[in-house]
Design an enzyme around this catalytic site. Sequence first.
Site, PDB file in Angstrom:
ATOM      1  N   SER A 252      58.991  98.930   7.930  1.00 20.16           N
ATOM      2  CA  SER A 252      57.938  99.005   7.124  1.00 20.16           C
ATOM      3  C   SER A 252      58.691  98.369   5.725  1.00 20.16           C
ATOM      4  O   SER A 252      59.803  98.686   5.332  1.00 20.16           O
ATOM      5  CB  SER A 252      57.139 100.221   6.744  1.00 20.16           C
ATOM      6  OG  SER A 252      56.613 100.408   5.477  1.00 20.16           O
ATOM      7  N   SER A 253      57.764  97.538   4.918  1.00 25.33           N
ATOM      8  CA  SER A 253      58.026  97.051   3.395  1.00 25.33           C
ATOM      9  C   SER A 253      58.266  98.034   2.866  1.00 25.33           C
ATOM     10  O   SER A 253      59.068  97.855   1.551  1.00 25.33           O
ATOM     11  CB  SER A 253      57.117  96.083   3.006  1.00 25.33           C
ATOM     12  OG  SER A 253      56.027  96.661   2.944  1.00 25.33           O
ATOM     13  N   CYS A 254      57.771  99.505   3.058  1.00 25.12           N
ATOM     14  CA  CYS A 254      58.054 100.415   1.945  1.00 25.12           C
ATOM     15  C   CYS A 254      59.729 100.874   1.946  1.00 25.12           C
ATOM     16  O   CYS A 254      59.894 101.799   1.114  1.00 25.12           O
ATOM     17  CB  CYS A 254      57.241 101.706   2.139  1.00 25.12           C
ATOM     18  SG  CYS A 254      57.591 102.658   3.668  1.00 25.12           S
TER      19      CYS A 254
ATOM     20  N   TYR B 110      58.555 108.904   4.304  1.00 26.21           N
ATOM     21  CA  TYR B 110      58.373 107.764   5.359  1.00 26.21           C
ATOM     22  C   TYR B 110      59.234 106.603   5.225  1.00 26.21           C
ATOM     23  O   TYR B 110      60.033 106.334   6.434  1.00 26.21           O
ATOM     24  CB  TYR B 110      56.732 107.309   5.473  1.00 26.21           C
ATOM     25  CG  TYR B 110      56.497 106.440   6.023  1.00 26.21           C
ATOM     26  CD1 TYR B 110      56.245 106.624   7.473  1.00 26.21           C
ATOM     27  CD2 TYR B 110      56.532 104.855   6.017  1.00 26.21           C
ATOM     28  CE1 TYR B 110      56.038 105.677   8.468  1.00 26.21           C
ATOM     29  CE2 TYR B 110      56.349 104.037   6.964  1.00 26.21           C
ATOM     30  CZ  TYR B 110      56.021 104.250   8.303  1.00 26.21           C
ATOM     31  OH  TYR B 110      55.704 103.249   9.021  1.00 26.21           O
TER      32      TYR B 110
ATOM     33  N   LYS C 265      62.292 105.449   7.790  1.00 30.96           N
ATOM     34  CA  LYS C 265      62.314 104.085   8.545  1.00 30.96           C
ATOM     35  C   LYS C 265      64.064 103.452   8.126  1.00 30.96           C
ATOM     36  O   LYS C 265      64.316 102.669   9.104  1.00 30.96           O
ATOM     37  CB  LYS C 265      61.308 103.520   7.978  1.00 30.96           C
ATOM     38  CG  LYS C 265      59.998 103.695   8.546  1.00 30.96           C
ATOM     39  CD  LYS C 265      59.828 103.355  10.058  1.00 30.96           C
ATOM     40  CE  LYS C 265      58.620 103.657  10.575  1.00 30.96           C
ATOM     41  NZ  LYS C 265      58.605 103.314  12.476  1.00 30.96           N
TER      42      LYS C 265
ATOM     43  N   HIS D  26      45.076 103.443   5.023  1.00 26.91           N
ATOM     44  CA  HIS D  26      45.592 102.410   4.008  1.00 26.91           C
ATOM     45  C   HIS D  26      44.340 101.744   3.107  1.00 26.91           C
ATOM     46  O   HIS D  26      43.315 101.624   3.532  1.00 26.91           O
ATOM     47  CB  HIS D  26      46.532 101.398   4.755  1.00 26.91           C
ATOM     48  CG  HIS D  26      47.909 102.005   5.213  1.00 26.91           C
ATOM     49  ND1 HIS D  26      48.140 102.186   6.466  1.00 26.91           N
ATOM     50  CD2 HIS D  26      48.937 102.642   4.532  1.00 26.91           C
ATOM     51  CE1 HIS D  26      49.182 102.967   6.609  1.00 26.91           C
ATOM     52  NE2 HIS D  26      49.677 102.929   5.358  1.00 26.91           N
TER      53      HIS D  26
END
Length: 318
Positions: A113-115, A142, A146, A185
């Site tokens: 994920s880009s987070c 999260y 990841k 989201h």
Amino acid sequence: MSKFEVSKDSKIFVAGHRGLVGSALVRRLRAGGYVNLLLRTRQELDLCDADAVHAYFRKERPDVVIDAAAKVGGIHANNTYPADFIRDNLLIQQNLIDGAYRAGCGKFVFLGSSCIYPKLAPQPMREEYLLSGPLEPTNEWYAVAKIAGIKMCQAYRRQYGFDAVSLMPTNLYGPGDNFNLENSHVLPALIRKFHEASLAGADEVVIWGTGAPRREFLHVDDMADATAFLMETYSDEAIVNVGTGEDVSIRELAELVGTAVGFKGALRFDSSKPDGTPRKLLDVSRLSDLGWKARIPLKEGIGSTYAWYLQHQDDYRG
């Protein structure tokens, strides 16, 4: 190490095949001529159960495993259930990576994920910005999970020669999304909010935050296509961003959704609610150099996603 050559009859296990990304992957793989997909529901195979995952992989011996399974949610869900987010995601990816390796799997594709990138990372975010600064506090649980998955793939590649690759998608949306206002989201939440406001004849829609943060959105069918492309062609420990390379403000996104739904009222932004990361735009030059670009424009994608929601809205009532 040699790259595993995927063929049309390779046995491919898609973890999370009923989710937003997993279902798109199944559509894409079948359309691409892959005829040997291994699919199990959560009831049939609990990915948090290491013994069950290892036993299933020993039995089926998949050639490829794509990890599209994760516990996901927006700001509210991450803030409310931090223990669930870090525990379940760590368990899922550990069991899949280790189980696939021990069962002799040829290729592992990890979807992150880009987070994972720092809250205040330079924009657009390049892959090398990973671990260069503090994370966004509202979803760090999260993100940490990841990041651990990325590092586990890299470690298994280095120590065991396991052909594991890691892809970092931007914000995804499309058919099969989660429209539950409690834990969805921003884009599907806006679609449902605007739709219900339109039905009720409301004068306004209230949106969390100031509307200033900027976000990038990738249609899930594009994500599935990029995943298939990289599964077939890519083999390296370096992570690969997957996105469009373009972003919009939350205000602009709300206006696009409002237009798609046909809402005639006003927008009101509740600045007492958190904005999250100010901007999240991926640098997709690595992916572009590899030969892949997104094809579905945001306006078109929102329209088709709303059409899907209209067909399935009964699932989200109550």
